[in-house]
Design a protein around this motif. Structure first.
Motif: not given
Length: 462
Positions: A1-11, A16-19, A132-135, A193-196
Motif C-alpha cells: 500500500m503505497s502513496d498514490t497520485t490520483i490520475a484515475y477515478d478513485g483508489l 481505499r478501505r484502509w484510507a 472524495r478522492f478515495a472513492y 491516503l492519496p496524494q492529491t
C-alpha cells in the motif's frame, strides 16, 4: 500500500478501505473529544479546583478553535495537499491529547484543548475531500455515508464511553486514550491516503486573520449576549466580528480561489445544500439542548436514563446514513433530502406535542423518526456539497460543509437559550416547534435543488 497520485477515478481496493479507515479514526477522535468532555466536566472541575462556570472554558476552547481554523486549514489543504494537512492535524491532536492528560490546572488544560481544536480542524477540514478522492465518482455517496455514520456513531457513543472510562480510571484517560489511536491513525494514513493535486495559489494570511476575528469574536459575542454575562464586552466582540466579516467578504470577492469560498456559493446546488444544512443542524441543536431538560425536569428521569432515551435518534441516523448514501448515487439529493427533512419535521412536530405523562417508549419512537429523517437527509446533502464543487476546490467545499454544521449548531443553541429565557413554562414545546419550522424550511430548500444543475450526476453519467 503505497502513496498514490490520483490520475484515475478513485483508489483501488484494499487501499481505499484502509484510507477510509484512517479518515474514520481521525473523525472518531475529533468528534468524541468534542462531546466526551461534557460528561466529565463536573469531575474535571473538582479535580482542578474550579467552579462549574469556569470549567465551561474547557468545552468552549475546543469548539472555538475548530470553528476559527476550519476554513484556513481547508485552504492550506488545497495548497499543500489534503494528506499532509490531515497528517499534521492528527499529529497535533495526538500531542495535544497527551498535554490534556498531563494537565494539572485549568489554564494548562484550556491551552491543551485549544491545541487539540487546532489539530481537529486540520483533519476535519479535509476528511470529506480525502474521501472524495478515495472513492470513484459513482460511489461518492456511499463513501460520504461512512463519514456520516462515524460522526453519528461517535456522538451516540460519547456519553457511554466517557462513563465507562470514568468508572475504571481517572478523567485524564479520556484524553490519554487518543494517543495510541492517534499513532495508529498516523501509520495507516501515511501508507494509504492519496496524494492529491496541489493548488498554485498562495495562502492568504490577511483573510485567515479576518476569518478568525469574524467567527471567533462573533461566536463568543453571541454566547456572551445569550448568557447575559459581560454584556458590554460581548457587544463589542460581536460588533468587531461583524466588521471583520464585512471586510472578509469584500476581500474574498476579488480573489480567484478565496479562503471563504464565495466562488462556490455561486453554484446553485452548492448554495442551496449549504443553506439546507444550516437549517437542519439548527433544528437538531434546538432539540438536543431542550430535550434533556424535559426528560429530567418534567419526566423525572435520571441523567443515565436521559442518555438512553435519546439514543434512538443517533442510532437511527447510523442505520439510515449508509442506505441514503447508496441511494444518493442513484437519485437526486434534492429529492432524498426533501423526503428526509419532511420525515424529520414530522418527528419534531410529534415530539413537540408530547405531554408530561408520555411513556419512555412513546418518546423513543418519536425520536427514532427524527433520527431516520435526519439520516436520510445527511449523506445525500454531503454528497451534493462536495460533489457540486470542482475537484480542485474540494478543501474549500469540505470547509464550508463543516462551517454550515457549526453555524447551524450555534444558531440552534442561541435560539434554545432565548426560548429558555422567554418561555420557561413550556420551553420544550416552543423549542421543538421552532425546530419543526426550521426543518420545514429546510425541506423547501432541499426540493428547490431539483431545479438546479447537478454536476455530480452529469459526471457519473459521462
Amino acid at each position: 500500500m503505497s502513496d498514490t497520485t490520483i490520475a484515475y477515478d478513485g483508489l483501488p481496493n484494499p487501499q481505499r478501505r484502509w484510507a477510509v479507515l484512517a479518515v474514520a479514526l481521525g473523525l472518531v477522535m475529533a468528534v468524541l473529544d468534542g462531546a466526551i468532555a461534557n460528561v466529565a466536566l463536573p469531575t474535571i472541575a473538582r479535580s482542578v479546583h474550579v467552579t462549574p462556570n469556569e470549567s465551561v472554558s474547557i468545552i468552549n476552547a475546543y469548539q472555538i478553535a475548530v470553528i476559527v481554523l476550519l476554513l484556513p486549514c481547508a485552504s492550506l489543504g488545497e495548497i499543500y495537499g489534503y494528506k499532509r494537512s490531515f497528517l499534521i492535524g492528527v499529529a497535533v491532536f495526538t500531542v495535544a491529547s497527551l498535554g490534556c492528560a498531563m494537565s494539572t490546572t485549568l489554564d494548562q488544560l484550556t491551552l491543551a484543548r485549544v491545541l487539540q481544536g487546532c489539530g481537529a480542524a486540520g483533519q476535519m477540514s479535509v476528511s470529506g475531500a480525502l474521501v472524495r478522492f478515495a472513492y470513484p465518482r459513482a460511489m461518492l455517496g456511499r463513501g460520504l455515508s461512512i463519514n456520516a455514520l462515524v460522526v453519528a456513531g461517535s456522538t451516540a457513543a460519547a456519553p457511554s464511553i466517557a462513563s465507562a472510562i470514568l468508572a475504571v480510571a481517572h478523567w485524564e484517560w479520556l484524553f490519554a486514550i487518543n494517543v495510541p489511536l492517534g499513532l495508529l491513525c498516523l501509520v495507516v494514513a501515511m501508507r494509504t491516503l492519496p496524494q492529491t493535486p496541489l493548488s498554485s495559489i498562495r495562502f492568504d494570511v490577511i483573510s485567515a486573520v479576518l476569518c478568525g476575528l469574524t467567527f471567533g469574536l462573533g461566536i463568543t459575542g453571541i454566547l456572551g449576549l445569550t448568557h447575559g454575562h459581560h454584556l458590554l464586552r460581548a457587544s463589542v466582540e460581536l460588533v468587531v466580528g461583524l466588521v471583520a466579516g464585512v471586510l472578509l467578504v469584500r476581500r474574498q470577492l476579488s480573489r480567484r480561489e478565496p479562503l471563504l469560498p464565495i466562488d462556490l456559493l455561486r453554484i446553485p446546488l452548492f448554495r442551496l445544500s449549504i443553506m439546507t444544512s444550516v437549517f437542519s443542524f439548527a433544528a437538531q441543536m434546538l432539540a438536543f439542548v431542550s430535550l434533556p431538560f424535559f426528560v429530567q425536569d418534567t419526566l423525572g428521569r435520571s441523567e443515565v436514563m436521559t442518555g438512553l432515551l435519546m439514543t434512538p435518534w443517533p442510532l437511527l441516523v447510523m442505520m439510515a446514513a449508509p442506505i441514503s448514501g447508496r441511494l444518493s448515487d442513484r437519485y437526486p439529493a434534492g429529492l432524498l433530502g426533501g423526503i428526509g427533512l419532511a420525515v424529520y419535521a414530522i418527528g419534531l412536530g410529534l415530539t413537540a406535542l408530547l405531554s408530561s405523562h408520555v411513556s419512555d417508549a412513546g418518546l423513543c419512537w418519536r425520536l427514532a423518526i427524527c433520527g431516520a429523517g435526519f439520516g436520510l437527509f445527511q449523506s445525500p446533502n454531503n454528497r451534493a456539497i462536495l460533489g457540486s464543487a470542482p475537484r480542485s476546490r474540494s478543501g474549500g467545499a469540505n470547509g464550508m460543509l463543516g462551517m454550515a454544521r457549526l453555524t447551524g449548531q450555534t444558531l440552534g443553541a442561541t435560539l434554545a437559550a432565548l426560548v429558555f429565557a422567554l418561555y420557561p413554562a413550556n420551553q420544550m414545546t416552543v423549542a421543538l416547534g421552532i425546530a419543526c419550522l426550521l426543518a420545514i424550511i429546510g425541506t423547501g430548500l432541499s426540493l428547490l435543488r431539483l431545479r438546479a444543475p447537478d454536476p455530480t450526476r452529469a459526471a457519473t453519467r459521462a
